[in-house]
Design a protein around this motif. Structure first.
Motif, PDB file in Angstrom:
ATOM      1  N   LEU A 123      -2.158   4.024   0.170  1.00 23.60           N
ATOM      2  CA  LEU A 123      -3.240   3.218   0.739  1.00 23.60           C
ATOM      3  C   LEU A 123      -4.355   4.085   1.317  1.00 23.60           C
ATOM      4  O   LEU A 123      -5.478   3.621   1.495  1.00 23.60           O
ATOM      5  CB  LEU A 123      -2.683   2.291   1.830  1.00 23.60           C
ATOM      6  N   GLY A 124      -4.045   5.327   1.619  1.00 24.61           N
ATOM      7  CA  GLY A 124      -5.054   6.255   2.109  1.00 24.61           C
ATOM      8  C   GLY A 124      -5.391   6.135   3.578  1.00 24.61           C
ATOM      9  O   GLY A 124      -6.327   6.775   4.061  1.00 24.61           O
ATOM     10  N   ARG A 125      -4.638   5.334   4.319  1.00 25.38           N
ATOM     11  CA  ARG A 125      -4.908   5.187   5.753  1.00 25.38           C
ATOM     12  C   ARG A 125      -3.639   4.824   6.501  1.00 25.38           C
ATOM     13  O   ARG A 125      -2.687   4.299   5.933  1.00 25.38           O
ATOM     14  CB  ARG A 125      -5.951   4.095   6.004  1.00 25.38           C
ATOM     15  N   PHE A 126      -3.653   5.116   7.801  1.00 26.92           N
ATOM     16  CA  PHE A 126      -2.584   4.668   8.682  1.00 26.92           C
ATOM     17  C   PHE A 126      -2.759   3.173   8.952  1.00 26.92           C
ATOM     18  O   PHE A 126      -3.841   2.614   8.786  1.00 26.92           O
ATOM     19  CB  PHE A 126      -2.622   5.423  10.007  1.00 26.92           C
ATOM     20  N   GLY A 127      -1.693   2.538   9.384  1.00 28.35           N
ATOM     21  CA  GLY A 127      -1.753   1.128   9.732  1.00 28.35           C
ATOM     22  C   GLY A 127      -2.222   0.911  11.158  1.00 28.35           C
ATOM     23  O   GLY A 127      -2.363   1.855  11.944  1.00 28.35           O
ATOM     24  N   GLU A 128      -2.444  -0.339  11.485  1.00 28.54           N
ATOM     25  CA  GLU A 128      -2.816  -0.735  12.846  1.00 28.54           C
ATOM     26  C   GLU A 128      -1.647  -1.476  13.490  1.00 28.54           C
ATOM     27  O   GLU A 128      -0.866  -2.130  12.791  1.00 28.54           O
ATOM     28  CB  GLU A 128      -4.062  -1.628  12.831  1.00 28.54           C
ATOM     29  N   PRO A 129      -1.518  -1.384  14.806  1.00 27.81           N
ATOM     30  CA  PRO A 129      -0.401  -2.053  15.475  1.00 27.81           C
ATOM     31  C   PRO A 129      -0.297  -3.540  15.139  1.00 27.81           C
ATOM     32  O   PRO A 129       0.815  -4.075  14.990  1.00 27.81           O
ATOM     33  CB  PRO A 129      -0.703  -1.835  16.962  1.00 27.81           C
ATOM     34  N   GLU A 130      -1.434  -4.201  14.997  1.00 30.59           N
ATOM     35  CA  GLU A 130      -1.429  -5.637  14.707  1.00 30.59           C
ATOM     36  C   GLU A 130      -0.817  -5.949  13.343  1.00 30.59           C
ATOM     37  O   GLU A 130      -0.262  -7.045  13.140  1.00 30.59           O
ATOM     38  CB  GLU A 130      -2.854  -6.186  14.786  1.00 30.59           C
ATOM     39  N   GLU A 131      -0.904  -4.995  12.422  1.00 27.02           N
ATOM     40  CA  GLU A 131      -0.319  -5.203  11.094  1.00 27.02           C
ATOM     41  C   GLU A 131       1.211  -5.140  11.148  1.00 27.02           C
ATOM     42  O   GLU A 131       1.901  -5.836  10.394  1.00 27.02           O
ATOM     43  CB  GLU A 131      -0.893  -4.176  10.120  1.00 27.02           C
ATOM     44  N   VAL A 132       1.730  -4.323  12.042  1.00 25.26           N
ATOM     45  CA  VAL A 132       3.182  -4.303  12.258  1.00 25.26           C
ATOM     46  C   VAL A 132       3.622  -5.569  12.991  1.00 25.26           C
ATOM     47  O   VAL A 132       4.638  -6.180  12.658  1.00 25.26           O
ATOM     48  CB  VAL A 132       3.604  -3.054  13.057  1.00 25.26           C
ATOM     49  N   ALA A 133       2.830  -5.976  13.974  1.00 25.72           N
ATOM     50  CA  ALA A 133       3.160  -7.183  14.730  1.00 25.72           C
ATOM     51  C   ALA A 133       3.246  -8.407  13.822  1.00 25.72           C
ATOM     52  O   ALA A 133       4.047  -9.314  14.062  1.00 25.72           O
ATOM     53  CB  ALA A 133       2.120  -7.409  15.828  1.00 25.72           C
ATOM     54  N   ALA A 134       2.435  -8.441  12.768  1.00 28.42           N
ATOM     55  CA  ALA A 134       2.479  -9.571  11.834  1.00 28.42           C
ATOM     56  C   ALA A 134       3.830  -9.651  11.133  1.00 28.42           C
ATOM     57  O   ALA A 134       4.365 -10.747  10.912  1.00 28.42           O
ATOM     58  CB  ALA A 134       1.358  -9.440  10.810  1.00 28.42           C
ATOM     59  N   ALA A 135       4.401  -8.497  10.779  1.00 31.27           N
ATOM     60  CA  ALA A 135       5.716  -8.492  10.136  1.00 31.27           C
ATOM     61  C   ALA A 135       6.794  -8.957  11.109  1.00 31.27           C
ATOM     62  O   ALA A 135       7.706  -9.712  10.742  1.00 31.27           O
ATOM     63  CB  ALA A 135       6.033  -7.089   9.608  1.00 31.27           C
ATOM     64  N   VAL A 136       6.695  -8.520  12.358  1.00 31.07           N
ATOM     65  CA  VAL A 136       7.658  -8.951  13.380  1.00 31.07           C
ATOM     66  C   VAL A 136       7.536 -10.450  13.613  1.00 31.07           C
ATOM     67  O   VAL A 136       8.542 -11.162  13.740  1.00 31.07           O
ATOM     68  CB  VAL A 136       7.448  -8.166  14.686  1.00 31.07           C
ATOM     69  N   SER A 137       6.306 -10.936  13.669  1.00 32.67           N
ATOM     70  CA  SER A 137       6.067 -12.368  13.859  1.00 32.67           C
ATOM     71  C   SER A 137       6.772 -13.181  12.768  1.00 32.67           C
ATOM     72  O   SER A 137       7.415 -14.197  13.056  1.00 32.67           O
ATOM     73  CB  SER A 137       4.567 -12.644  13.844  1.00 32.67           C
ATOM     74  N   PHE A 138       6.637 -12.719  11.537  1.00 37.66           N
ATOM     75  CA  PHE A 138       7.303 -13.419  10.429  1.00 37.66           C
ATOM     76  C   PHE A 138       8.816 -13.437  10.617  1.00 37.66           C
ATOM     77  O   PHE A 138       9.454 -14.494  10.496  1.00 37.66           O
ATOM     78  CB  PHE A 138       6.951 -12.749   9.105  1.00 37.66           C
ATOM     79  N   LEU A 139       9.408 -12.289  10.930  1.00 39.97           N
ATOM     80  CA  LEU A 139      10.864 -12.224  11.069  1.00 39.97           C
ATOM     81  C   LEU A 139      11.362 -13.057  12.243  1.00 39.97           C
ATOM     82  O   LEU A 139      12.508 -13.515  12.234  1.00 39.97           O
ATOM     83  CB  LEU A 139      11.314 -10.771  11.220  1.00 39.97           C
ATOM     84  N   CYS A 140      10.524 -13.267  13.246  1.00 38.46           N
ATOM     85  CA  CYS A 140      10.913 -14.095  14.390  1.00 38.46           C
ATOM     86  C   CYS A 140      10.759 -15.588  14.111  1.00 38.46           C
ATOM     87  O   CYS A 140      11.220 -16.418  14.899  1.00 38.46           O
ATOM     88  CB  CYS A 140      10.076 -13.722  15.612  1.00 38.46           C
ATOM     89  N   SER A 141      10.121 -15.929  13.004  1.00 40.71           N
ATOM     90  CA  SER A 141       9.823 -17.327  12.713  1.00 40.71           C
ATOM     91  C   SER A 141      10.911 -17.962  11.846  1.00 40.71           C
ATOM     92  O   SER A 141      11.654 -17.269  11.147  1.00 40.71           O
ATOM     93  CB  SER A 141       8.485 -17.426  11.977  1.00 40.71           C
ATOM     94  N   PRO A 142      10.999 -19.284  11.860  1.00 39.86           N
ATOM     95  CA  PRO A 142      11.963 -19.975  10.996  1.00 39.86           C
ATOM     96  C   PRO A 142      11.709 -19.726   9.513  1.00 39.86           C
ATOM     97  O   PRO A 142      12.614 -19.898   8.698  1.00 39.86           O
ATOM     98  CB  PRO A 142      11.748 -21.448  11.350  1.00 39.86           C
TER      99      PRO A 142
END
Length: 243
Positions: free
Chosen positions: A205-224
């Motif tokens: 991808l040529g760049r580091f990620g942002e904290p909010e992009e990781v939080a989105a994955a956590v949000s999904f796993l916490c959801s039904p």
């Protein structure tokens, strides 16, 4: 009180943990913000507002963990979700690592995830529902130069995630992991500029990620919506690991 449940986010005073706490609060969770720095934890809780409280503590300390869980229960009721995010980074060649360096890395990342999970799992099993999300790292999958102890700790978290998921998923508790690649946080910025430059050049991808992009994955796993995800490791890693 919020509607989605009560989540403890460890190491949430800055970086990825802060982003996770903010995202889960926006999703409708009551959030217990933990950090070993009381001022940092309190600042994030204040940023969130009435749906958050804070509790300082070292996740590698059994007594501190008990106090964090008790504070969450006193503030919001049963802990329905846990995000084991607390960690630290230290860079050194393997031959220069001390036993103390290694032990501290394992204590914060792996022992901390174990202690926090053990502290909430009884209630989750009794209720027949719960979610645990462990923050690992892509270095736990591929290893990292000058980060042997960090890579070992994160690999341990991935293994623990799979094993615990096998034990408890049929009883209603979902356990998964997120293994971020390099993310723009104070923790990653503490690594050498040479390391950061070389690592960014390796990423498809040529760049580091942002904290909010990781939080989105956590949000999904916490959801039904993540009901079928059991013992999985999601990889928001800029293409560093492809599975």
């Amino acid at each position: 009180m919020s509607t989605m449940g009560t989540v403890i986010v460890t190491g949430a005073g800055s970086g990825i943990g802060r982003a996770i706490a903010l995202r889960l609060a926006a999703d409708g969770f009551n959030v217990m913000v933990n950090d070993y720095r009381s001022e940092a934890a309190a600042a994030v809780a204040a940023e969130i507002g009435p749906w958050a409280a804070s509790c300082a503590g070292d996740v590698s300390d059994e007594g501190d963990v008990a106090a964090i869980v008790a504070a969450a229960e006193a503030a919001f009721g049963p802990v329905t979700h846990l995000v084991n995010n607390a960690g630290h980074v230290h860079q050194a060649l393997f031959r220069d690592l001390t036993a103390e360096d290694f032990d501290r890395m394992i204590a914060v990342h792996l022992r901390g995830s174990f202690l926090c999970s053990r502290a909430v799992i009884g209630g989750m099993l009794a209720r027949g529902a719960g979610v645990i999300v462990n923050i690992a790292s892509q270095l736990g999958q591929i290893g990292g130069v000058e980060l042997v102890h960090y890579s070992a700790a994160k690999a341990g978290i991935i293994g623990m995630t799979k094993a615990l998921a096998r034990e408890v998923s049929a009883q209603g508790v979902r356990v998964n992991a997120v293994a971020p690649g390099p993310i723009n946080t104070p923790l990653v910025r503490s690594l050498s500029e040479d390391w950061q430059r070389a690592k960014a050049a390796e990423l498809p991808l040529g760049r580091f990620g942002e904290p909010e992009e990781v939080a989105a994955a956590v949000s999904f796993l916490c959801s039904p919506e993540a009901a079928l995800f059991v013992g999985q490791t999601l990889g928001p890693n800029s293409g560093d690991v492809m599975l």
